[in-house]
Design a protein around this motif. Structure first.
Motif, mmCIF file in Angstrom:
data_model
loop_
_atom_site.group_PDB
_atom_site.id
_atom_site.type_symbol
_atom_site.label_atom_id
_atom_site.label_comp_id
_atom_site.label_asym_id
_atom_site.label_seq_id
_atom_site.Cartn_x
_atom_site.Cartn_y
_atom_site.Cartn_z
ATOM 1 N N GLN A 190 -25.204 -3.637 -14.407
ATOM 2 C CA GLN A 190 -25.626 -4.920 -14.986
ATOM 3 C C GLN A 190 -24.553 -5.988 -14.806
ATOM 4 O O GLN A 190 -24.841 -7.170 -14.932
ATOM 5 C CB GLN A 190 -25.994 -4.772 -16.473
ATOM 6 C CG GLN A 190 -24.864 -4.345 -17.390
ATOM 7 C CD GLN A 190 -24.640 -2.843 -17.400
ATOM 8 O OE1 GLN A 190 -25.240 -2.122 -16.627
ATOM 9 N NE2 GLN A 190 -23.772 -2.355 -18.283
ATOM 10 N N GLU B 114 -29.730 10.491 -12.787
ATOM 11 C CA GLU B 114 -29.673 9.053 -12.476
ATOM 12 C C GLU B 114 -28.569 8.671 -11.481
ATOM 13 O O GLU B 114 -27.634 7.938 -11.815
ATOM 14 C CB GLU B 114 -29.489 8.261 -13.767
ATOM 15 C CG GLU B 114 -29.571 6.744 -13.548
ATOM 16 C CD GLU B 114 -30.184 6.017 -14.729
ATOM 17 O OE1 GLU B 114 -31.383 5.749 -14.659
ATOM 18 O OE2 GLU B 114 -29.478 5.724 -15.715
ATOM 19 N N THR C 232 -29.229 1.908 -10.348
ATOM 20 C CA THR C 232 -30.158 2.364 -11.393
ATOM 21 C C THR C 232 -29.409 2.665 -12.680
ATOM 22 O O THR C 232 -28.390 3.351 -12.651
ATOM 23 C CB THR C 232 -30.859 3.670 -10.951
ATOM 24 O OG1 THR C 232 -31.332 3.507 -9.619
ATOM 25 C CG2 THR C 232 -32.018 3.997 -11.876
ATOM 26 N N LYS D 13 -31.627 2.734 -15.781
ATOM 27 C CA LYS D 13 -32.717 2.693 -16.769
ATOM 28 C C LYS D 13 -32.756 3.929 -17.654
ATOM 29 O O LYS D 13 -33.057 3.820 -18.845
ATOM 30 C CB LYS D 13 -34.052 2.489 -16.059
ATOM 31 C CG LYS D 13 -34.302 3.476 -14.899
ATOM 32 C CD LYS D 13 -35.488 4.340 -15.130
ATOM 33 C CE LYS D 13 -35.642 5.377 -14.054
ATOM 34 N NZ LYS D 13 -36.426 6.520 -14.476
ATOM 35 N N ASP D 14 -32.429 5.102 -17.107
ATOM 36 C CA ASP D 14 -32.448 6.291 -17.956
ATOM 37 C C ASP D 14 -31.345 6.205 -19.013
ATOM 38 O O ASP D 14 -31.529 6.649 -20.145
ATOM 39 C CB ASP D 14 -32.285 7.561 -17.110
ATOM 40 C CG ASP D 14 -33.477 7.798 -16.191
ATOM 41 O OD1 ASP D 14 -34.573 7.299 -16.515
ATOM 42 O OD2 ASP D 14 -33.313 8.465 -15.150
ATOM 43 N N GLU E 123 -37.589 8.908 -18.054
ATOM 44 C CA GLU E 123 -38.616 7.894 -18.327
ATOM 45 C C GLU E 123 -40.005 8.528 -18.427
ATOM 46 O O GLU E 123 -40.839 8.093 -19.221
ATOM 47 C CB GLU E 123 -38.579 6.822 -17.221
ATOM 48 C CG GLU E 123 -39.454 5.613 -17.491
ATOM 49 C CD GLU E 123 -39.380 4.579 -16.358
ATOM 50 O OE1 GLU E 123 -38.538 4.734 -15.442
ATOM 51 O OE2 GLU E 123 -40.180 3.635 -16.389
ATOM 52 N N VAL F 31 -39.665 0.811 -15.860
ATOM 53 C CA VAL F 31 -38.436 0.114 -16.214
ATOM 54 C C VAL F 31 -37.672 -0.138 -14.919
ATOM 55 O O VAL F 31 -37.416 0.791 -14.147
ATOM 56 C CB VAL F 31 -37.566 0.929 -17.189
ATOM 57 C CG1 VAL F 31 -36.336 0.127 -17.599
ATOM 58 C CG2 VAL F 31 -38.379 1.322 -18.424
ATOM 59 N N THR G 96 -34.301 -2.113 -12.947
ATOM 60 C CA THR G 96 -32.956 -2.638 -13.194
ATOM 61 C C THR G 96 -32.576 -3.552 -12.036
ATOM 62 O O THR G 96 -32.635 -3.149 -10.875
ATOM 63 C CB THR G 96 -31.926 -1.503 -13.326
ATOM 64 O OG1 THR G 96 -32.070 -0.589 -12.228
ATOM 65 C CG2 THR G 96 -32.114 -0.743 -14.617
ATOM 66 N N PHE H 205 -32.315 -5.268 -17.272
ATOM 67 C CA PHE H 205 -33.465 -4.371 -17.109
ATOM 68 C C PHE H 205 -34.698 -5.001 -17.718
ATOM 69 O O PHE H 205 -34.604 -5.802 -18.655
ATOM 70 C CB PHE H 205 -33.185 -3.018 -17.769
ATOM 71 C CG PHE H 205 -32.886 -3.122 -19.241
ATOM 72 C CD1 PHE H 205 -31.583 -3.330 -19.685
ATOM 73 C CD2 PHE H 205 -33.898 -3.046 -20.194
ATOM 74 C CE1 PHE H 205 -31.303 -3.454 -21.042
ATOM 75 C CE2 PHE H 205 -33.623 -3.162 -21.556
ATOM 76 C CZ PHE H 205 -32.315 -3.374 -21.978
ATOM 77 N N GLU I 35 -39.068 -3.914 -18.556
ATOM 78 C CA GLU I 35 -40.163 -2.943 -18.450
ATOM 79 C C GLU I 35 -41.435 -3.719 -18.167
ATOM 80 O O GLU I 35 -41.829 -4.597 -18.936
ATOM 81 C CB GLU I 35 -40.308 -2.135 -19.751
ATOM 82 C CG GLU I 35 -41.431 -1.090 -19.657
ATOM 83 C CD GLU I 35 -41.496 -0.155 -20.861
ATOM 84 O OE1 GLU I 35 -40.639 -0.261 -21.766
ATOM 85 O OE2 GLU I 35 -42.428 0.685 -20.886
#
Ligand SMILES: Cc1cc2nc3c(=O)[nH]c(=O)nc-3n(C[C@H](O)[C@H](O)[C@H](O)COP(=O)(O)O)c2cc1C
Ligand code: FES
Lengths: 150, 408
Positions: free
Chosen positions: A122, B85, B90, B92-93, B204, B233, B235, B245, B247
């Motif tokens: 991020q 992951e 990535t 998201k998890d 997910e 979801v 990212t 992120f 959804e």
């Protein structure tokens, strides 16, 4: 922490199916690396040939046999961090510490390693120190991060 | 106007992830209790009917997968959650586990009941020790409350190997071995962890289950793209204004993700490319941005939804340089078990370096095409099969950038 601990750590995981990787992770958490002798000890405790215990320890890039710096700095070089300026961060870290990637400082305090994505994308580029992530790293804030560990 | 829709992240910001009472007060664990009141077959049928497909990349129907394990008699069966992951870009998890760990645990317990397993493992990547700690606390709270019944969950840590995200390599790793993929069949559903029937699902995927059980298959099936219903979801990374992120329903277009929620390209630059699904995904040019992100629509344009990573590149980016970096990733992460991947990723990286340095010939170009298609066809696992995809898709869509670097 006592440096002969690895036998005790192995004992804790010995009866867990597949526990050898858990044991290696725990040894590394305590020592910062896996001592040579711990591999042999793990082989006999988990009843696998030495070659296999070695094979497991060397397969995973976060496990390292033999001493290295007390603080392991990893720089993410995956594509999102790459385009965000990971190379600049590498150069700054190398300059600040006076070592190249893959090396350890003479006082044994720091090692520099590359890593792939650590899942903190991020705010790129990202580095980790002893697996703790730092986001949005730049030439300007490397020194402040290092100061936390000096 | 594109909007977010929260199913797996329904509790985001509304509960304290480490207060199980918050989760329970928000309706948590009602779905598991509901499942216990149904027959195992009915739970599996409900999940099948919902159309829920794997969120870890392969897109297999979850209920169908569970059916294999349910139908294989064994003294012990396992539920394994893939929290490795490893796809670059990535996270998201991690977000799901950090924000709402009980959702994952409830989903795993629903699966456990459905297939007849009393033991679950979460394989958490070595880069997330803080997530493992949080999960252990959440598991302890759930056990203390007794909400999981006789279902037990244990966290196992990886140690930095991308290939361990592949389900059979992951199983090898839990067993304490080098994480090298197995030959399939048999599939894990029939013979997985310690040779027992094992369902491996992504974080997910599991986190969708409490809502599916609560609101029903018909409700879920009506959301998003009919062939791959529900939400995803995603990212966002790279040259995009909102690096965060979201959804979204699966019928959302790539354009809406990048330019709607993502806020477009910063600094008044123009869009050049987006790579979706992580480093193993195909590169997508501007002309294909109206494609919906669902699994099948992405497949139809030679791309993937994969993990849902969305890596955006602006007009100033050097596609050949980025593809070279990606080739290095695969060269490093190949486990070495099969020749097309072990040798192929190495040679492909060499060729890409040559290309990036302006030393490649038209012959090298042809060689890259041939090597890439060979790897796609005959590598043992998805790593080697996907490794050439970013290179082949950039050669196709950004042909002129390569041509500009070729030796005359
Ligand atoms: C090289 C490789 C890496 C993978 N990494 C992951 C991963 O990190 N997480 C994940 O859920 N699935 C990953 N997968 C997919 C798994 O093999 C498997 O399909 C998935 O865990 C099944 O769960 P799902 O059906 O819920 O998606 C990977 C596959 C390959 C070939
Ligand atoms: S790409 Fe560097 S942390 Fe994810």
């Amino acid at each position: 922490m006592a440096m002969s601990d690895y036998k005790e750590i192995i004992r804790q995981y010995q009866n867990k199916s597949g526990g050898i990787i858990e044991a290696y992770n725990a040894i590394q958490k305590s020592y910062g690396y896996i001592p040579e002798d711990a591999v042999a000890a793990a082989a006999s405790a988990f009843k696998v040939p030495k070659a296999e215990a070695y094979g497991v320890a060397t397969f995973y890039s976060y496990l390292k046999i033999g001493p290295r710096g007390r603080n392991v700095i990893r720089i993410c070089e995956s594509a999102p961090c790459h385009i965000a300026g990971a190379e600049e961060v590498v150069k700054t870290l190398e300059k600040e510490l006076g070592i190249k990637m893959g090396e350890t400082t003479a006082d044994g305090k720091f090692s520099l390693e590359f890593t792939e994505c650590v899942g903190q994308c991020q705010a790129t580029p990202v580095i980790t120190v002893n697996r703790k992530p730092y986001e949005g790293v730049s030439a300007g804030n490397v020194a402040a991060i290092l100061a936390e560990y000096k | 106007m594109v909007e977010e829709m929260r199913i797996v992240l329904r509790n985001l910001g509304k509960i304290d992830p480490l207060k199980i009472d918050d989760y329970i007060n928000a309706g948590g664990y009602k779905s598991l209790q509901k499942a216990w009141g149904m027959s195992q077959m009915d739970v599996i049928q409900e999940v099948k009917n919902s159309g829920l497909r794997g969120r870890g990349g392969a897109g297999f129907n979850a209920g169908v997968k569970w059916g294999f394990s349910y139908n294989t008699p064994a003294d012990q069966k396992y539920v394994v959650c893939n929290a490795d992951e490893g796809e670059p870009g990535t996270y998201k998890d991690r977000i799901i586990m950090e924000k709402d760990p009980q959702s994952l645990l409830e989903g795993m317990a629903i699966c456990g009941y459905a297939i007849g397993a009393t033991k679950g493992f979460i394989y958490c990547r070595g880069e997330y020790p803080f997530v493992a700690e949080l999960l252990n606390q959440a598991i302890k709270q759930a056990k203390d409350k007794g909400v999981l019944g006789d279902f037990d969950i244990e966290v196992r840590m990886g140690a930095g190997a991308y290939v361990c995200g592949e389900e059979t390599a992951l199983i090898e790793s839990i067993e304490g071995h080098r994480g090298e993929p197995r030959f399939k069949p048999p599939f894990p559903g029939v013979s997985g962890l310690w040779g027992k029937p094992t369902v491996v699902n992504n974080v997910e995927t599991f986190a969708n289950l409490p809502s599916i059980l609560e609101k029903g298959a018909d409700w879920y099936k009506a959301i998003g793209a009919p062939g791959y219903p529900g939400t995803k979801v995603v990212t966002l990374t790279g040259d995009v204004a909102n690096k965060t992120f979201f959804e979204v329903p699966t019928d959302t277009s790539i354009r809406d993700v990048v330019f709607g929620l993502g806020g477009g390209i910063p600094n008044n630059k123009k869009f050049k490319a987006v790579q979706i699904g992580g480093t193993s995904g195909g590169f997508i040019p501007e002309a294909l941005l109206d494609t919906p992100i669902d699994f099948d629509s992405m497949g139809a344009i030679g791309a993937t939804l994969g993990s849902g990573a969305v890596f955006v590149m602006d007009e100033t980016r050097d596609i050949v340089d980025i593809a070279t970096r990606i080739a290095k990733f695969f060269e490093h992460e190949s486990c070495g078990k099969c020749t097309p991947c072990r040798e192929g990723t190495k040679r492909m990286y060499e060729l890409m370096v040559k290309m990036n340095n302006g030393q490649a010939t038209a012959g090298d170009w042809a060689l890259m095409n041939k090597l890439g298609s060979t790897m796609k066809q005959i590598s043992l696992c998805g790593l080697g099969q996907a490794a050439p995809v970013p290179i082949l898709t950039t050669m196709e869509h950004f042909n002129q950038e390569y041509k500009a670097k070729l030796l005359a």
